[in-house]
Scaffold this motif. Structure first.
Motif, PDB file in Angstrom:
ATOM      1  N   VAL A  60       0.838  -1.202   0.000  1.00  0.00           N
ATOM      2  CA  VAL A  60       0.000   0.000   0.000  1.00  0.00           C
ATOM      3  C   VAL A  60       0.872   1.250   0.000  1.00  0.00           C
ATOM      4  CG1 VAL A  60      -1.628   1.373   1.347  1.00  0.00           C
ATOM      5  CG2 VAL A  60      -1.987  -1.081   1.074  1.00  0.00           C
ATOM      6  N   ILE A  61       1.903   1.247   0.858  1.00  0.00           N
ATOM      7  CA  ILE A  61       2.808   2.404   0.917  1.00  0.00           C
ATOM      8  C   ILE A  61       3.530   2.583  -0.411  1.00  0.00           C
ATOM      9  CG2 ILE A  61       4.891   3.301   2.019  1.00  0.00           C
ATOM     10  CD1 ILE A  61       3.966   1.860   4.575  1.00  0.00           C
ATOM     11  N   LYS A  62       3.997   1.471  -0.973  1.00  0.00           N
ATOM     12  CA  LYS A  62       4.750   1.522  -2.229  1.00  0.00           C
ATOM     13  C   LYS A  62       3.904   2.081  -3.371  1.00  0.00           C
ATOM     14  CE  LYS A  62       7.265  -1.542  -5.411  1.00  0.00           C
ATOM     15  NZ  LYS A  62       7.665  -2.947  -5.666  1.00  0.00           N
ATOM     16  N   ILE A  63       2.697   1.543  -3.535  1.00  0.00           N
ATOM     17  CA  ILE A  63       1.867   1.963  -4.664  1.00  0.00           C
ATOM     18  C   ILE A  63       1.321   3.374  -4.434  1.00  0.00           C
ATOM     19  CG2 ILE A  63      -0.338   1.037  -3.814  1.00  0.00           C
ATOM     20  CD1 ILE A  63      -0.952   0.155  -6.629  1.00  0.00           C
ATOM     21  N   THR A  64       1.043   3.728  -3.165  1.00  0.00           N
ATOM     22  CA  THR A  64       0.536   5.077  -2.892  1.00  0.00           C
ATOM     23  C   THR A  64       1.599   6.126  -3.186  1.00  0.00           C
ATOM     24  OG1 THR A  64      -0.916   4.208  -1.165  1.00  0.00           O
ATOM     25  CG2 THR A  64      -0.491   6.571  -1.149  1.00  0.00           C
ATOM     26  N   HIS A  65       2.849   5.852  -2.780  1.00  0.00           N
ATOM     27  CA  HIS A  65       3.945   6.780  -3.086  1.00  0.00           C
ATOM     28  C   HIS A  65       4.137   6.914  -4.598  1.00  0.00           C
ATOM     29  CE1 HIS A  65       7.742   8.904  -2.697  1.00  0.00           C
ATOM     30  NE2 HIS A  65       8.267   8.045  -3.558  1.00  0.00           N
ATOM     31  N   ALA A  66       4.123   5.778  -5.291  1.00  0.00           N
ATOM     32  CA  ALA A  66       4.284   5.819  -6.755  1.00  0.00           C
ATOM     33  C   ALA A  66       3.142   6.586  -7.405  1.00  0.00           C
ATOM     34  CB  ALA A  66       4.362   4.404  -7.320  1.00  0.00           C
ATOM     35  N   PHE A  67       1.923   6.373  -6.893  1.00  0.00           N
ATOM     36  CA  PHE A  67       0.770   7.041  -7.480  1.00  0.00           C
ATOM     37  C   PHE A  67       0.818   8.540  -7.219  1.00  0.00           C
ATOM     38  CE2 PHE A  67      -3.162   7.366  -9.395  1.00  0.00           C
ATOM     39  CZ  PHE A  67      -4.091   8.019  -8.592  1.00  0.00           C
ATOM     40  N   SER A  68       1.271   8.940  -6.011  1.00  0.00           N
ATOM     41  CA  SER A  68       1.403  10.363  -5.698  1.00  0.00           C
ATOM     42  C   SER A  68       2.376  11.044  -6.649  1.00  0.00           C
ATOM     43  CB  SER A  68       1.863  10.528  -4.245  1.00  0.00           C
ATOM     44  OG  SER A  68       2.148  11.880  -3.966  1.00  0.00           O
ATOM     45  N   GLU A  69       3.547  10.415  -6.855  1.00  0.00           N
ATOM     46  CA  GLU A  69       4.537  10.995  -7.775  1.00  0.00           C
ATOM     47  C   GLU A  69       4.030  10.984  -9.205  1.00  0.00           C
ATOM     48  OE1 GLU A  69       6.694  12.230  -4.893  1.00  0.00           O
ATOM     49  OE2 GLU A  69       7.385  12.481  -6.959  1.00  0.00           O
ATOM     50  N   PHE A  70       3.269   9.934  -9.549  1.00  0.00           N
ATOM     51  CA  PHE A  70       2.707   9.851 -10.903  1.00  0.00           C
ATOM     52  C   PHE A  70       1.764  11.026 -11.165  1.00  0.00           C
ATOM     53  CE2 PHE A  70       1.344   7.645 -14.684  1.00  0.00           C
ATOM     54  CZ  PHE A  70       0.021   8.043 -14.851  1.00  0.00           C
ATOM     55  N   LEU A  71       0.883  11.322 -10.202  1.00  0.00           N
ATOM     56  CA  LEU A  71      -0.045  12.438 -10.366  1.00  0.00           C
ATOM     57  C   LEU A  71       0.699  13.768 -10.391  1.00  0.00           C
ATOM     58  CD1 LEU A  71      -3.095  11.538  -8.099  1.00  0.00           C
ATOM     59  CD2 LEU A  71      -2.951  11.478 -10.586  1.00  0.00           C
ATOM     60  N   ARG A  72       1.738  13.906  -9.558  1.00  0.00           N
ATOM     61  CA  ARG A  72       2.494  15.154  -9.520  1.00  0.00           C
ATOM     62  C   ARG A  72       3.080  15.474 -10.895  1.00  0.00           C
ATOM     63  NH1 ARG A  72       4.487  17.111  -4.918  1.00  0.00           N
ATOM     64  NH2 ARG A  72       4.497  15.030  -3.988  1.00  0.00           N
ATOM     65  N   THR A  73       3.643  14.455 -11.558  1.00  0.00           N
ATOM     66  CA  THR A  73       4.216  14.672 -12.885  1.00  0.00           C
ATOM     67  C   THR A  73       3.124  14.902 -13.918  1.00  0.00           C
ATOM     68  OG1 THR A  73       6.090  13.250 -12.309  1.00  0.00           O
ATOM     69  CG2 THR A  73       5.741  13.712 -14.647  1.00  0.00           C
ATOM     70  N   SER A  74       2.010  14.168 -13.811  1.00  0.00           N
ATOM     71  CA  SER A  74       0.920  14.313 -14.786  1.00  0.00           C
ATOM     72  C   SER A  74       0.361  15.720 -14.780  1.00  0.00           C
ATOM     73  CB  SER A  74      -0.192  13.304 -14.482  1.00  0.00           C
ATOM     74  OG  SER A  74       0.274  11.988 -14.610  1.00  0.00           O
ATOM     75  N   LEU A  75       0.192  16.304 -13.577  1.00  0.00           N
ATOM     76  CA  LEU A  75      -0.378  17.651 -13.490  1.00  0.00           C
ATOM     77  C   LEU A  75       0.672  18.709 -13.829  1.00  0.00           C
ATOM     78  CD1 LEU A  75      -2.483  17.180 -10.241  1.00  0.00           C
ATOM     79  CD2 LEU A  75      -3.296  17.171 -12.602  1.00  0.00           C
ATOM     80  N   SER A  76       1.817  18.675 -13.168  1.00  0.00           N
ATOM     81  CA  SER A  76       2.938  19.591 -13.445  1.00  0.00           C
ATOM     82  C   SER A  76       2.502  21.041 -13.537  1.00  0.00           C
ATOM     83  CB  SER A  76       3.640  19.182 -14.762  1.00  0.00           C
ATOM     84  OG  SER A  76       4.151  17.882 -14.658  1.00  0.00           O
ATOM     85  N   ARG A  77       1.436  21.405 -12.798  1.00  0.00           N
ATOM     86  CA  ARG A  77       0.921  22.784 -12.805  1.00  0.00           C
ATOM     87  C   ARG A  77       0.667  23.299 -14.225  1.00  0.00           C
ATOM     88  NH1 ARG A  77       0.926  25.296  -8.016  1.00  0.00           N
ATOM     89  NH2 ARG A  77       2.088  24.344  -6.303  1.00  0.00           N
ATOM     90  N   GLY A  78       0.240  22.413 -15.116  1.00  0.00           N
ATOM     91  CA  GLY A  78      -0.100  22.827 -16.479  1.00  0.00           C
ATOM     92  C   GLY A  78       1.071  22.917 -17.423  1.00  0.00           C
ATOM     93  N   HIS A  79       2.328  22.661 -16.941  1.00  0.00           N
ATOM     94  CA  HIS A  79       3.482  22.758 -17.821  1.00  0.00           C
ATOM     95  C   HIS A  79       3.494  21.592 -18.806  1.00  0.00           C
ATOM     96  CE1 HIS A  79       4.931  26.050 -15.482  1.00  0.00           C
ATOM     97  NE2 HIS A  79       5.045  25.327 -14.383  1.00  0.00           N
ATOM     98  N   GLU A  80       3.918  21.874 -20.035  1.00  0.00           N
ATOM     99  CA  GLU A  80       3.973  20.845 -21.074  1.00  0.00           C
ATOM    100  C   GLU A  80       5.361  20.210 -21.176  1.00  0.00           C
ATOM    101  OE1 GLU A  80       0.043  20.977 -21.971  1.00  0.00           O
ATOM    102  OE2 GLU A  80       1.532  19.614 -22.770  1.00  0.00           O
ATOM    103  N   TRP A  81       6.383  20.875 -20.622  1.00  0.00           N
ATOM    104  CA  TRP A  81       7.753  20.384 -20.759  1.00  0.00           C
ATOM    105  C   TRP A  81       8.312  20.054 -19.379  1.00  0.00           C
ATOM    106  CZ3 TRP A  81       9.334  19.807 -25.749  1.00  0.00           C
ATOM    107  CH2 TRP A  81       8.596  20.478 -26.721  1.00  0.00           C
ATOM    108  N   ILE A  82       8.919  18.870 -19.252  1.00  0.00           N
ATOM    109  CA  ILE A  82       9.517  18.445 -17.993  1.00  0.00           C
ATOM    110  C   ILE A  82      10.897  17.859 -18.285  1.00  0.00           C
ATOM    111  CG2 ILE A  82       7.286  17.985 -16.908  1.00  0.00           C
ATOM    112  CD1 ILE A  82       7.740  15.035 -17.434  1.00  0.00           C
ATOM    113  N   GLY A  83      11.680  17.575 -17.218  1.00  0.00           N
ATOM    114  CA  GLY A  83      12.989  16.980 -17.402  1.00  0.00           C
ATOM    115  C   GLY A  83      12.891  15.551 -17.918  1.00  0.00           C
TER     116      GLY A  83
END
Length: 480
Positions: free
Chosen positions: A303-326
């Motif tokens: 649960v901890i593993k997948i929740t952490h991965a999912f949190s980071e996944f959403l953070r990158t997906s949203l990216s505050r509307g930015h289209e370009w990331i590292g």
């Protein structure tokens, strides 16, 4: 001495001026209507932002505080204001969804609606626990879960507010100022046209032939698409303004055509964003179901593993509307996605991510690799017997290190020769038929790459054979 032909021509010119003046009124009226339309749209954005701020505050602070008072025993459940607060949130979402235009914020409101429904269910569960006399610790755990949902709802509302503000910045200001300029230009053109018409009547016929011939050649060039053509001032005072206006008209037509091209590209980008955002809800539900299942099985580490991965996944997906990331961030995004899918499909899925250089200083268009990996899982690995393997590779294309090579390989079911030909044809022409909906993520990625890299990337390449898996690869320029 005036001949009959001249008199007849003079009448035609007078009628022509009258028609020009009448026709030029319509663009002015049209511009005013357009300006009013966008002003109304701006008012709608302001209203939505106001509502979003209000319900965000209620969800983030008021509801958890009210429920804490109830859980701590200082107030009975039926005396609490939580339901009136939930009604206010619900009516706020309804109001925004009714007035929301086609924009990135529409999808965020759909997600907010689902978060609201989840919050409503959890409040009902808390009430049930309290009525059944469950221990305070269990009620506090449920309250913590409700706080998590309210924080998620708050994040969604913040993203919605940001998208609305960005929309207002990009559209309202530019359109409003453009409308003012258009109206001012129209008024100026009308005034100048009237002055030119009045001053030209008396001497127009005397010096008509040569300037009209030159203007006829000029307008023929414009009609044939040569918008760089220009006419010299004819040396006749009364017609100089007309020549200048014709040159201005050609320049404006050229500018408007370029503007139309840019707007079409922006429209395509908006369509790509809409297609991209359609991936999120489906994956969101599956991930939450997996987390619930793991929690019920008491697999806390997973649960901890997948929740952490999912949190980071959403953070990158949203990216505050930015289209370009590292580039490294994009690879980490894929790693989080595969971590989640590995938990779900442990019996059939293995994967590896191979990065053969330091890409920390380079940027790339976000969410390119994840749809390709998703296709590899759902249309490759899941359609074969036994365990499958996915490999994601990132490396310099060659020793010059001016381009980055990416590939997604799987040993799944693969394409038939006929199917591979259909997919490659869709990628080449940019037209996806209904039969290609199963690989629409690949088609979407291909179109985004070509559009955003503006000719510096030739899109996706697919190598596959039936029963032997599939490889999708592409290259992009190194961008800092």
């Amino acid at each position: 001495m005036h001949v009959l032909g001249n008199n007849s021509l003079w009448e035609k010119i007078r009628r022509s001026y009258f028609i020009i003046l009448v026709v030029m009124i319509f663009p002015a009226i049209y511009s005013i209507i357009i300006n009013r339309f966008y002003t109304k749209e701006y008012d709608s954005i302001i209203e939505n932002v106001t509502i979003a701020n209000r319900i965000n505050s209620i969800a983030k602070h008021d509801i958890p505080n009210e429920l804490w008072i109830i859980v701590s025993g200082r107030k009975v459940f039926d005396d609490g204001k939580q339901y009136s607060m939930m009604d206010e949130i619900n009516s706020g979402i309804d109001s925004m969804m009714k007035s929301e235009r086609r924009s990135p914020g529409s999808q965020k409101l759909e997600v907010a609606r689902r978060a609201y429904l989840t919050l409503e269910r959890n409040i009902a569960l808390l009430r049930k626990q309290i009525e059944e006399g469950e221990p305070v610790s269990k009620n506090e755990d449920m309250l913590d879960e409700i706080r998590s949902i309210t924080l998620l709802f708050s994040d969604i509302m913040q993203d919605f507010i940001v998208s609305e503000i960005e929309e207002s910045d990009k559209t309202n200001t530019s359109i409003r100022y453009a409308s003012f300029r258009i109206m001012g230009s129209l008024v100026l053109v009308i005034i100048l046209s009237i002055l030119v018409a009045i001053r030209s009547f008396n001497s127009f016929i005397k010096s008509f032939s040569r300037p009209v011939t030159e203007m006829e050649k000029f307008t023929t060039e414009i009609a044939h698409g040569n918008l760089t053509a220009r006419i010299l001032k004819p040396g006749v005072l009364e017609m100089n303004a007309l020549a200048q206006n014709l040159n201005t008209m050609a320049e404006q037509i050229d500018l408007l055509m370029q503007q139309n091209i840019r707007e079409q590209k922006n429209l395509q980008k908006a369509e790509m964003k809409a297609l991209q955002s359609q991936i999120t809800p489906h994956f969101l539900y599956n991930t939450f179901d997996t987390i619930i299942w793991l929690a019920e099985e008491n697999k806390n580490s997973d649960v901890i593993k997948i929740t952490h991965a999912f949190s980071e996944f959403l953070r990158t997906s949203l990216s505050r509307g930015h289209e370009w990331i590292g580039v490294e961030q994009e690879l980490e995004h894929v790693r989080n996605y595969l971590t989640i899918q590995k938990v779900r499909y442990n019996d059939i899925l293995n994967y590896e991510i191979e990065s053969l250089a330091d890409f920390s200083s380079y940027k790339m268009l976000k969410l390119i690799l994840q749809p390709l990996v998703e296709n590899a899982i759902y249309h490759g690995i899941k359609n074969k017997r036994g365990r499958g393997h996915i490999k994601v590779t990132a490396r310099p294309e060659d020793s010059s290190k001016k381009r980055i090579y990416f590939s997604v390989e799987d040993d799944g079911a693969g394409f038939t020769e006929e199917r591979l030909s259909e997919v490659n044809e869709a990628l080449r022409t940019g037209k996806a038929e209904e039969s290609l909906t199963s690989v629409y993520g690949t088609y979407n990625v291909n179109k985004r790459i070509i559009l955003y890299y503006n000719g510096e990337c030739d899109g996706l390449h697919i190598e596959s054979s039936r029963g032997k898996g599939c490889k999708v690869w592409f290259t992009i320029p190194c961008m800092t």
